[in-house]
Design a protein around this motif. Structure first.
Motif, PDB file in Angstrom:
ATOM      1  N   PHE A  58       7.620  15.738  29.438  1.00  0.00           N
ATOM      2  CA  PHE A  58       8.330  16.117  28.211  1.00  0.00           C
ATOM      3  C   PHE A  58       7.496  17.109  27.393  1.00  0.00           C
ATOM      4  N   HIS A  65      12.082  16.308  32.715  1.00  0.00           N
ATOM      5  CA  HIS A  65      12.463  15.358  31.655  1.00  0.00           C
ATOM      6  C   HIS A  65      13.574  15.976  30.795  1.00  0.00           C
ATOM      7  N   GLU A  89      14.300  15.774  27.739  1.00  0.00           N
ATOM      8  CA  GLU A  89      13.845  16.316  26.437  1.00  0.00           C
ATOM      9  C   GLU A  89      13.285  17.731  26.596  1.00  0.00           C
ATOM     10  N   ASP A 100      16.318  20.041  27.371  1.00  0.00           N
ATOM     11  CA  ASP A 100      17.168  20.259  26.188  1.00  0.00           C
ATOM     12  C   ASP A 100      16.496  21.181  25.168  1.00  0.00           C
ATOM     13  N   SER A 112      22.583  15.362  22.785  1.00  0.00           N
ATOM     14  CA  SER A 112      21.126  15.365  23.011  1.00  0.00           C
ATOM     15  C   SER A 112      20.376  14.571  21.945  1.00  0.00           C
ATOM     16  N   THR A 113      19.278  13.940  22.372  1.00  0.00           N
ATOM     17  CA  THR A 113      18.424  13.249  21.398  1.00  0.00           C
ATOM     18  C   THR A 113      17.817  14.256  20.419  1.00  0.00           C
ATOM     19  N   LEU A 114      17.760  15.507  20.806  1.00  0.00           N
ATOM     20  CA  LEU A 114      17.200  16.514  19.904  1.00  0.00           C
ATOM     21  C   LEU A 114      18.104  16.790  18.710  1.00  0.00           C
ATOM     22  N   LYS A 136      16.715  15.370  15.642  1.00  0.00           N
ATOM     23  CA  LYS A 136      15.639  16.220  15.113  1.00  0.00           C
ATOM     24  C   LYS A 136      16.231  17.410  14.351  1.00  0.00           C
ATOM     25  N   ARG A 196       4.497  17.422  22.680  1.00  0.00           N
ATOM     26  CA  ARG A 196       5.819  16.967  23.113  1.00  0.00           C
ATOM     27  C   ARG A 196       6.889  17.955  22.628  1.00  0.00           C
ATOM     28  N   SER A 197       7.887  18.211  23.471  1.00  0.00           N
ATOM     29  CA  SER A 197       8.909  19.215  23.118  1.00  0.00           C
ATOM     30  C   SER A 197       9.577  18.895  21.787  1.00  0.00           C
ATOM     31  N   ALA A 198       9.941  17.631  21.596  1.00  0.00           N
ATOM     32  CA  ALA A 198      10.667  17.248  20.377  1.00  0.00           C
ATOM     33  C   ALA A 198       9.777  17.275  19.142  1.00  0.00           C
TER      34      ALA A 198
END
Ligand code: F2R
Ligand code: MG
Ligand code: MG
Length: 318
Positions: free
Chosen positions: A126, A163, A165, A168, A203-205, A208, A234-236
């Motif tokens: 990720f 991954h 994340e 995305d 997306s979980t993003l 964010k 981490r990307s997020a």
């Protein structure tokens, strides 16, 4: 705002390199540590902490260049060729992530690109190594529909980042770069974010992005951005702060990159992502002379980055 398309391609690729170099000397230092040493903020390139020459870029720009070269030689995004290009270009001294080093070494030794992305982490990395290099895809394909853009992004990152994340974040950055490239006036931050919410509703993003919208809406400080996202590898944790800097300082590309880097954490990568975004909007007329002149210019240096960016622009017009 009438910035020509070719200039915007150059702006995005050199913007990535400027942010990368500016941030590299303080990568992984906290905002407090940076401000203690640089109360006026880091605004000038500093000697490398990794023993690279002055003005040298890191993995962020090296992989961006490799991706661009692959697309230009294949005239499309070809996963196997992207993997070969990353492996050919790989210079460990430029400071790669732990899993990335392992994967790229394996690819050099003939590993299968379809399965190499799960070598170190069963669920895939990720890390932000996918989003940091995605500018060429954003410039060429950023406005395609979701499924088509997703496929291009996946082909460009799958060999190192499987991954969701990481994929995305790369997808969103590609879309954001496409939107910047197409803008004919300074985008309004909330309107810009609306377009991204709609793009990845599942997306979980998205959570964010909602946090980012609130921060931008109330003109939150850089300290609050760090507190909200962390700004780590981490990307997020690192892509939303990069977008924050781009949108908060949308009328001043140099300041956007400076603010991005001085958030601390993964500074070269946050700087590179912000640089690609603001460069795609503002083109190449804002480059600070000191950055332009000090960016490395040997093999695969400044002139080659410009040439590749211009060739991408020509390819996009075909
Ligand atoms: N790596 C660096 N900088 C520090 C190294 C400096 C240099 N080596 C020196 O000599 O001093 N910068 C570059 O790496 C980041 C991009 O990383 P990428 O390509 O995503 O790599 P990787 O290894 O896939 O992920 C990075 C780290 O994230 C953690 N991680 C990722 N996925 C994980 C998972 N599923 N579970 C647990 N941890 C995971 C690991 O710690 C990975 O090593 C950029 O900052 C670029 O500038
Ligand atoms: Mg780097
Ligand atoms: Mg980094």
């Amino acid at each position: 705002m009438l910035v020509q398309r070719k200039e915007r391609f150059v702006g995005a690729i050199l913007g990535c390199a400027f942010g990368d170099v500016l941030g590299a000397a303080v990568e992984m230092q906290s905002r407090q540590e940076i401000l203690l040493q640089h109360p006026q903020l880091v605004r000038d390139f500093l000697p490398s902490q990794q023993g690279l020459g002055f003005g040298c870029y890191t993995d962020d720009t090296e992989m961006t260049l490799a991706l661009a070269r692959s697309i230009l030689r294949k005239k499309e995004v070809d996963g196997a060729d992207c993997a070969a290009a990353y492996a050919e270009t790989f210079t460990p001294e430029r400071g790669y992530g732990r899993s990335a080093v392992q994967v790229l070494t394996a690819l050099q030794q003939g590993a299968d690109w379809l399965s190499s992305g799960n070598m170190l982490f069963a669920d895939g990395s990720f890390g932000n190594g996918a989003v940091m290099r995605i500018a060429p895809i954003g410039l060429l394909y950023g406005l395609l529909d979701h499924q088509q853009l997703y496929q291009k992004v996946k082909l460009a990152v799958w060999m190192t980042h499987t991954h969701p994340e990481a994929i995305d974040a790369a997808l969103l950055q590609a879309r954001a770069i496409g939107l910047m490239l197409a803008a004919d006036e300074l985008p309004d931050a909330q309107g810009f974010l609306e377009k991204l919410f709609c793009f990845v509703p599942e997306s979980t993003l998205n959570v964010k992005l909602q946090g980012l919208a609130l921060l931008l809406n109330r003109f939150a400080t850089a300290d609050e951005v760090v507190a909200e996202f962390g700004c780590g590898v981490r990307s997020a944790d690192s892509w939303p702060p990069a977008l924050w800097a781009a949108l908060r300082f949308i009328d001043d590309p140099e300041e956007a990159i400076v603010q991005a880097v001085n958030l601390g954490g993964d500074t070269d990568t946050i700087g590179a992502m912000t640089g690609a975004l603001v460069g795609a909007l503002h083109g190449d007329q804002w480059f600070p002379t000191r950055w332009y002149e000090q960016l490395e210019n040997g093999t695969a240096g400044r002139d080659e980055l410009i040439e590749v960016a211009e060739r991408l622009a020509e390819f996009s017009a075909c």
